[in-house]
Design an enzyme around this catalytic site. Structure first.
Site, PDB file in Angstrom:
ATOM      1  N   ASN A 117      45.261  31.213  44.317  1.00  0.00           N
ATOM      2  CA  ASN A 117      44.621  30.747  45.600  1.00  0.00           C
ATOM      3  C   ASN A 117      44.475  29.309  45.823  1.00  0.00           C
ATOM      4  O   ASN A 117      44.242  28.679  47.044  1.00  0.00           O
ATOM      5  CB  ASN A 117      43.428  31.719  46.211  1.00  0.00           C
ATOM      6  CG  ASN A 117      44.235  32.919  46.311  1.00  0.00           C
ATOM      7  OD1 ASN A 117      43.049  34.104  46.258  1.00  0.00           O
ATOM      8  ND2 ASN A 117      45.331  33.277  46.786  1.00  0.00           N
ATOM      9  N   ASP A 135      44.075  42.332  51.078  1.00  0.00           N
ATOM     10  CA  ASP A 135      45.075  41.398  51.642  1.00  0.00           C
ATOM     11  C   ASP A 135      45.042  41.551  53.188  1.00  0.00           C
ATOM     12  O   ASP A 135      44.755  42.842  53.595  1.00  0.00           O
ATOM     13  CB  ASP A 135      46.582  41.611  51.022  1.00  0.00           C
ATOM     14  CG  ASP A 135      47.596  40.356  51.337  1.00  0.00           C
ATOM     15  OD1 ASP A 135      46.999  39.385  51.630  1.00  0.00           O
ATOM     16  OD2 ASP A 135      48.796  40.908  51.018  1.00  0.00           O
TER      17      ASP A 135
END
Length: 252
Positions: A78, A30
């Protein structure tokens, strides 16, 4: 299907769960977008930097005793990002596989993909299949890439396949227990992760390896993924080795 998944310490761990580094490390990579934006660059610039970081981390695994590395590349959630970013990520995945295929094979890395491939484009799926085929004989680091992956989605798909086997008479309902479901998961040939790392300062697991990480140790660190180094991974592995892992038991 044969499953190596259980809730006991993975191979290489000592009987009391201490003193050994993790054999299987899973990483939620991330912070690519924030890394880029902090430099005044578009988010995709950060994703490209993050892809380059993967190579360094894969290369350092043997020296750290890491036999299995699982990385979270793209989640089922996503797809909610902008069309430009999603298209850019898919292009990056195709480019990464094409560019790294020979290098991964030469470094004796075995590559697998987990996740639902239905929404992925045909060219990307072809490259994924090719990379798996090219590296299937390698016995070094096992690199698993989670692409269009979600833990809940994985369990739902596994449960559907299990139910189909029950309906077909291949499996008795009485035989279904916590040892049965893992045989239907995407990760059925892998041991459970020992250590799960999330970069970028976020302290959540984001639907990653929900079943498999029941007894994993977690590390949430502030480092953004493009800045994550082999040295930091080594430090986290040494910290893992110092932990007292009892797996629900009490030391006597």
């Amino acid at each position: 299907m044969v499953s190596n998944t259980d809730t006991a310490p993975s191979e290489g761990a000592s009987e009391d769960g201490t003193g050994q580094g993790p054999r299987h490390v899973a990483i939620i990579m991330d912070g690519n977008g924030r890394w880029a934006q902090s430099r005044g660059r578009p988010r995709l610039f950060g994703h490209h930097a993050g892809a380059k970081r993967v190579r360094e981390i894969v290369e350092c695994c043997p020296s750290l005793g890491i036999k299995y590395l699982t990385i979270f590349a793209f989640s089922t959630e996503n797809w909610k990002r902008t069309q430009v970013e999603v298209a850019g990520l898919m292009s990056l995945f195709r480019r990464y596989i094409s560019k790294e295929m020979k290098a991964l094979a030469a470094r004796n890395v075995r590559v697998r993909f987990i996740g639902d491939r239905v929404r992925l484009d045909a060219k990307l799926i072809q490259l994924m299949d090719q990379l798996e085929e090219e590296t299937k004989g390698n016995d070094g680091t096992n690199l698993t890439i989670a692409l269009n992956y979600g833990g809940r989605d994985e369990v739902a798909r596994a449960t559907k396949r299990l139910a189909q086997d029950v309906a077909a008479g291949k499996l008795s309902p009485d035989d279904v227990d916590e040892e049965t479901l893992p045989k239907y998961l995407d990760t059925h040939v892998l041991p459970d992760p020992d250590l799960v790392i999330r970069t970028s300062g976020e302290a959540r697991i984001s639907n990653f390896l929900l079943w498999q990480s029941a007894y994993a140790e977690y590390e949430f660190i502030d480092t953004l993924w493009p800045d994550f180094t082999a040295e930091e991974l080594g430090r986290l592995c040494r910290g893992y080795g110092a932990r007292d892992r009892r797996f629900g038991a009490v030391k006597t």
